[in-house]
Write a protein that holds these residues in place. Sequence first.
Motif, PDB file in Angstrom:
ATOM      1  N   VAL A  25     -99.625 -74.297  23.920  1.00  0.00           N
ATOM      2  CA  VAL A  25    -100.969 -73.882  24.324  1.00  0.00           C
ATOM      3  C   VAL A  25    -101.228 -72.442  23.901  1.00  0.00           C
ATOM      4  N   ALA A  26    -100.210 -71.599  23.994  1.00  0.00           N
ATOM      5  CA  ALA A  26    -100.365 -70.198  23.606  1.00  0.00           C
ATOM      6  C   ALA A  26    -100.659 -70.062  22.119  1.00  0.00           C
ATOM      7  N   THR A  27    -100.109 -70.964  21.310  1.00  0.00           N
ATOM      8  CA  THR A  27    -100.386 -70.937  19.874  1.00  0.00           C
ATOM      9  C   THR A  27    -101.864 -71.195  19.613  1.00  0.00           C
ATOM     10  N   LEU A  28    -102.441 -72.163  20.293  1.00  0.00           N
ATOM     11  CA  LEU A  28    -103.866 -72.457  20.132  1.00  0.00           C
ATOM     12  C   LEU A  28    -104.717 -71.285  20.598  1.00  0.00           C
ATOM     13  N   ALA A  29    -104.298 -70.617  21.661  1.00  0.00           N
ATOM     14  CA  ALA A  29    -105.045 -69.466  22.162  1.00  0.00           C
ATOM     15  C   ALA A  29    -105.040 -68.330  21.151  1.00  0.00           C
ATOM     16  N   VAL A  30    -103.945 -68.150  20.422  1.00  0.00           N
ATOM     17  CA  VAL A  30    -103.886 -67.127  19.377  1.00  0.00           C
ATOM     18  C   VAL A  30    -104.942 -67.401  18.320  1.00  0.00           C
ATOM     19  N   ASP A  31    -105.053 -68.648  17.919  1.00  0.00           N
ATOM     20  CA  ASP A  31    -105.985 -69.009  16.859  1.00  0.00           C
ATOM     21  C   ASP A  31    -107.440 -68.857  17.286  1.00  0.00           C
ATOM     22  N   ASP A  32    -107.727 -69.008  18.577  1.00  0.00           N
ATOM     23  CA  ASP A  32    -109.103 -69.000  19.070  1.00  0.00           C
ATOM     24  C   ASP A  32    -109.591 -67.629  19.525  1.00  0.00           C
ATOM     25  N   ALA A  33    -108.693 -66.670  19.716  1.00  0.00           N
ATOM     26  CA  ALA A  33    -109.076 -65.370  20.267  1.00  0.00           C
ATOM     27  C   ALA A  33    -109.693 -64.478  19.186  1.00  0.00           C
ATOM     28  N   PRO A  34    -110.517 -63.504  19.593  1.00  0.00           N
ATOM     29  CA  PRO A  34    -111.170 -62.620  18.620  1.00  0.00           C
ATOM     30  C   PRO A  34    -110.169 -61.725  17.901  1.00  0.00           C
ATOM     31  N   ASP A  35    -110.633 -61.055  16.839  1.00  0.00           N
ATOM     32  CA  ASP A  35    -109.716 -60.269  16.009  1.00  0.00           C
ATOM     33  C   ASP A  35    -109.561 -58.834  16.495  1.00  0.00           C
ATOM     34  N   GLU A  36    -110.478 -58.326  17.302  1.00  0.00           N
ATOM     35  CA  GLU A  36    -110.338 -56.958  17.805  1.00  0.00           C
ATOM     36  C   GLU A  36    -109.172 -56.934  18.792  1.00  0.00           C
ATOM     37  N   PRO A  37    -108.166 -56.051  18.584  1.00  0.00           N
ATOM     38  CA  PRO A  37    -106.917 -56.153  19.349  1.00  0.00           C
ATOM     39  C   PRO A  37    -107.059 -56.194  20.867  1.00  0.00           C
ATOM     40  N   ALA A  38    -107.791 -55.252  21.457  1.00  0.00           N
ATOM     41  CA  ALA A  38    -107.887 -55.231  22.919  1.00  0.00           C
ATOM     42  C   ALA A  38    -108.602 -56.474  23.440  1.00  0.00           C
TER      43      ALA A  38
END
Length: 212
Positions: free
Chosen positions: A79-92
Amino acid sequence: MSPAANRRRPGRPAKAEAGDTKNALLDAALRLFAQNGYAGTSIRAIAREVGLSESVLYAHFDDKRALYDAAMRLAGPQVATLAVDDAPDEPAAFVETFAEQVLAVWDSPRSRQVISLVSRDARMNDEMLELGIEEALAHLAHRFAGWLAAGRVRTDLGSPGDLAYALLAPIAHARQLWLHAEATESQRERAHDRIRAHAALFARAITPLPPA
């Protein structure tokens, strides 16, 4: 078309029925795994839990291990892998969005049953679980590597792998403590508070300091 052509092969339900039955079997397996452990749950018990025969179960899953693997794919560390792909690119923003997305899934009934199962049966060293964790860490590390190279996060905190582990480990720890099948409402709230506080702190920590 002849009536014979319309008939399905025995044990092979229509797609819509198959999806409903498969989900019902998976939910039943998770409930029983969480209650009785993997070894203490039989194929017969899972089938009876949803009022089906063992032959119907075997039309969807090869064996009990296949049910376990399906549960891990739905609610495990992947699930964490999918969350990485869906999250925005700005680090914070990425860090806080990632934490919210993982929390939303890991606080679902299925996910809480999964963590109870792996904890109850001492399956934390299960190969599939380990592979899922490593895959999630690799995805996170890839994001951090790009940000480090571009100077978008602090470069004095560690390697991409170090940062990935530092972000994910406290979230996974809160899950194990407070997001299991028997968790009370207050425990679940504690998990939410801890994970969100960690994400906010981590987001501030990796943000480069302004020039003096």
